[in-house]
Design a protein around this motif. Structure first.
Motif, PDB file in Angstrom:
ATOM      1  N   ILE A 414      33.127  35.276  44.123  1.00  0.00           N
ATOM      2  CA  ILE A 414      31.671  35.258  43.962  1.00  0.00           C
ATOM      3  C   ILE A 414      31.235  33.848  43.572  1.00  0.00           C
ATOM      4  O   ILE A 414      31.753  33.266  42.610  1.00  0.00           O
ATOM      5  N   LEU A 415      30.285  33.292  44.300  1.00  0.00           N
ATOM      6  CA  LEU A 415      29.805  31.940  44.033  1.00  0.00           C
ATOM      7  C   LEU A 415      28.549  31.926  43.170  1.00  0.00           C
ATOM      8  O   LEU A 415      28.299  30.962  42.455  1.00  0.00           O
ATOM      9  N   THR A 429      25.067  38.832  33.819  1.00  0.00           N
ATOM     10  CA  THR A 429      26.166  38.538  32.897  1.00  0.00           C
ATOM     11  C   THR A 429      27.461  39.209  33.353  1.00  0.00           C
ATOM     12  O   THR A 429      28.555  38.637  33.215  1.00  0.00           O
ATOM     13  N   ILE A 430      27.365  40.400  33.907  1.00  0.00           N
ATOM     14  CA  ILE A 430      28.561  41.066  34.436  1.00  0.00           C
ATOM     15  C   ILE A 430      29.171  40.224  35.550  1.00  0.00           C
ATOM     16  O   ILE A 430      30.406  40.028  35.606  1.00  0.00           O
ATOM     17  N   LEU A 431      28.325  39.707  36.416  1.00  0.00           N
ATOM     18  CA  LEU A 431      28.817  38.871  37.511  1.00  0.00           C
ATOM     19  C   LEU A 431      29.402  37.563  36.987  1.00  0.00           C
ATOM     20  O   LEU A 431      30.398  37.060  37.517  1.00  0.00           O
ATOM     21  N   GLY A 437      36.625  35.409  35.406  1.00  0.00           N
ATOM     22  CA  GLY A 437      37.933  36.040  35.567  1.00  0.00           C
ATOM     23  C   GLY A 437      38.519  35.872  36.952  1.00  0.00           C
ATOM     24  O   GLY A 437      39.599  36.414  37.240  1.00  0.00           O
ATOM     25  N   ASP A 438      37.802  35.136  37.825  1.00  0.00           N
ATOM     26  CA  ASP A 438      38.274  34.864  39.186  1.00  0.00           C
ATOM     27  C   ASP A 438      38.524  36.163  39.959  1.00  0.00           C
ATOM     28  O   ASP A 438      39.485  36.266  40.730  1.00  0.00           O
ATOM     29  N   LEU A 439      37.652  37.133  39.757  1.00  0.00           N
ATOM     30  CA  LEU A 439      37.798  38.414  40.453  1.00  0.00           C
ATOM     31  C   LEU A 439      37.195  38.341  41.847  1.00  0.00           C
ATOM     32  O   LEU A 439      36.122  37.752  42.029  1.00  0.00           O
ATOM     33  N   LEU A 444      34.502  44.552  42.082  1.00  0.00           N
ATOM     34  CA  LEU A 444      33.243  45.109  41.613  1.00  0.00           C
ATOM     35  C   LEU A 444      32.762  46.233  42.521  1.00  0.00           C
ATOM     36  O   LEU A 444      32.148  47.194  42.054  1.00  0.00           O
ATOM     37  N   ARG A 445      33.053  46.118  43.787  1.00  0.00           N
ATOM     38  CA  ARG A 445      32.692  47.212  44.693  1.00  0.00           C
ATOM     39  C   ARG A 445      33.485  48.474  44.384  1.00  0.00           C
ATOM     40  O   ARG A 445      32.950  49.592  44.454  1.00  0.00           O
ATOM     41  N   ASP A 446      34.737  48.314  43.998  1.00  0.00           N
ATOM     42  CA  ASP A 446      35.649  49.458  43.900  1.00  0.00           C
ATOM     43  C   ASP A 446      35.931  49.911  42.478  1.00  0.00           C
ATOM     44  O   ASP A 446      36.750  50.804  42.262  1.00  0.00           O
ATOM     45  N   THR A 447      35.274  49.331  41.466  1.00  0.00           N
ATOM     46  CA  THR A 447      35.499  49.709  40.078  1.00  0.00           C
ATOM     47  C   THR A 447      34.540  50.829  39.664  1.00  0.00           C
ATOM     48  O   THR A 447      33.361  50.802  40.003  1.00  0.00           O
ATOM     49  N   ALA A 448      35.052  51.818  38.942  1.00  0.00           N
ATOM     50  CA  ALA A 448      34.205  52.906  38.452  1.00  0.00           C
ATOM     51  C   ALA A 448      33.371  52.407  37.282  1.00  0.00           C
ATOM     52  O   ALA A 448      33.908  52.102  36.220  1.00  0.00           O
ATOM     53  N   LEU A 449      32.071  52.313  37.492  1.00  0.00           N
ATOM     54  CA  LEU A 449      31.142  51.862  36.453  1.00  0.00           C
ATOM     55  C   LEU A 449      30.266  53.031  36.025  1.00  0.00           C
ATOM     56  O   LEU A 449      29.921  53.894  36.834  1.00  0.00           O
ATOM     57  N   SER A 450      29.901  53.048  34.769  1.00  0.00           N
ATOM     58  CA  SER A 450      29.174  54.182  34.194  1.00  0.00           C
ATOM     59  C   SER A 450      27.887  54.483  34.962  1.00  0.00           C
ATOM     60  O   SER A 450      27.107  53.584  35.281  1.00  0.00           O
TER      61      SER A 450
END
Length: 466
Positions: A414-415, A429-431, A437-439, A444-450
């Motif tokens: 992500i740039l 801030t999440i981004l 973290g160099d993710l 982010l597409r595939d993580t289970a978020l509340s």
């Protein structure tokens, strides 16, 4: 003459914590503050008071929309005097707390007065209480910040006008507020006072608002403010101002010729300039840039040995959190044992710079814009999601805006991102953390978020990647 270990000029978001850290290390520290209170621009006339008043304006806005949610409350009125008193209480609490934090240190002395260099690491202070004091220090740290920029308009000396501080001291809502400047300060105050009930016109010399952003973001902000009933005058250069009854008349130059705007109040919101006037930088051998900011290297050292400049006065990104990060850099380099992340050299190179525009909805920003990424030669991919497709936005009936992320197609990193929506700063801030973290974007597409949160919308955002 008094000789001390360290002299800190200014109690902003870099100077105050640095002074405390230096005193904690056992050094004798003197802090000089030009105002009669501690806290710097952020606490006294910037972030703290404006966001307190933005909160009041948002309550008024939601109250007027109560029927949209099935709630009947009747007419909404604004007591600007009470809004102002609430703001003052918040500021006083923050400022007095900051002062107590400084005065608790046995080896720190807080002095109120106006400092100016008279030689290398030598400063004269015109004391607010009267008299003068001369100080000489082993090290000096300048944290004087910035002040409101004033356009040299014809007739300005003969009319009343407001800046970012004085506008917050009004006790009545203006009938018609003319805002000079379509940047962050102008947009925040413009929307705020529109929600308080004023007619508002924003005058911007450029062809779009907040020119640092992508055109798509600028246009979305313009439309949002237009929907709020704010008149936007782009490509309009302020040329002169005259009295108009009890108010003012602004003359602007446009491609179609001269035009005039009559209003009750005029707000000067055309940017900030460094607060170095009268500081005597030349006497200390401190170089300044063409724009008047103190020149520093990557470690925030000035051209004068033993002198540092922190915060807005050094011309870096003009944000409180960046000033505080300047403190972290100097703390780590000079007080390695006290540094929270271990010892070693620290610089401002390559740090991510987040920021938030506190309109409603907010604009949260991090990293490169699409324009900047393309200019830098990245293989740009764009993820784009309108807030009308965000579950939380639909549930709260706040669907204005969109989410946009810029991705490097070669690395999947992500740039940057622009989040124009409710709590846009929080989502950005999440981004930012993902970038630190160099993710890859796929995490982010595939993580289970509340569910249902604003942050969860990042799942859907990245499914739109072009």
């Amino acid at each position: 003459m008094d000789r001390v270990d360290d002299l800190v000029i200014g109690t902003g978001q870099a100077g105050k914590p640095l002074a405390g850290a230096l005193a904690e290390s056992g050094r004798r520290v003197v802090v000089v503050e030009a105002h009669d209170r501690v806290g710097g621009t952020c606490v006294l006339t910037g972030c703290t008071p404006t966001k307190a008043m933005v909160a009041s304006a948002r309550v008024a806005h939601l109250a007027r929309r109560a029927a949209d949610y099935g709630v009947e409350i009747g007419d909404v009125s604004i007591d600007l005097g009470r809004v102002r008193e609430r703001k003052r209480t918040v500021v006083d609490d923050f400022s007095s707390g900051s002062r107590r934090g400084l005065e608790k240190h046995d080896t720190l002395e807080l002095v109120f007065g106006f400092a100016r260099f008279t030689g290398e690491r030598r400063v004269e202070v015109d004391l607010r209480a009267g008299g003068r004091r001369t100080l000489e220090a082993e090290r000096v740290f300048v944290n004087t910040g910035t002040r409101n920029r004033v356009l040299p308009l014809d007739g300005l000396d003969a009319v009343p006008w407001l800046d970012n501080a004085s506008i917050m001291e009004l006790d009545e809502v203006p009938e018609h507020l003319i805002v000079l400047g379509g940047g962050f300060i102008g947009l925040e105050f413009g929307q705020m006072f529109r929600r308080f009930g004023a007619e508002v016109t924003i005058v911007e010399a450029a062809g779009r608002l907040v020119g640092r952003e992508d055109p798509e973001v600028s246009e979305a902000l313009r439309k949002m403010l237009d929907d709020d009933g704010i008149a936007i005058r782009l490509d309009s250069r302020a040329a002169a101002v005259t009295r108009h009854g009890a108010g003012v008349r602004l003359t602007v130059e446009t491609e179609a010729g001269e035009a005039s705007i009559a209003g009750s109040h005029l707000l000067m919101a055309v940017g900030r300039v460094p607060a170095t006037e009268g500081l005597g930088t030349d006497a200390a051998g401190i170089e300044r840039t063409d724009r008047g900011f103190i020149r520093v290297n990557e470690r925030l050292e000035t051209t004068a040995e033993g002198v540092w400049a922190l915060g807005d006065v050094n011309g870096g990104p003009p944000f409180t959190h960046i000033a505080y990060d300047d403190f972290r850099i100097v703390q780590r380099n000079l007080l390695e044992a006290a540094a929270p992340f271990g010892s070693g050299p620290a610089t401002r190179d390559d740090r991510l710079v987040p920021y938030t525009l506190f309109t409603d909805p907010q604009l949260g920003r991090i990293g490169l814009t699409e324009t900047q990424a393309r200019e830098a030669g990245h293989a740009v991919r764009i993820a784009h999601l309108p807030m009308t497709r965000v579950a939380r936005a639909i549930e709260t009936d706040e669907t204005r805006g969109f989410m946009k992320a810029v991705v490097d197609g070669d690395t999947d990193r992500i740039l940057g991102a622009a989040i124009l929506g409710p709590e846009g700063g929080e989502v950005a801030t999440i981004l930012q953390l993902a970038m630190m973290g160099d993710l890859p974007w796929t995490r982010l597409r595939d993580t289970a978020l509340s569910h249902p949160t604003w942050g969860e919308s990042l799942n859907n955002l990245f499914t739109t990647l072009e």
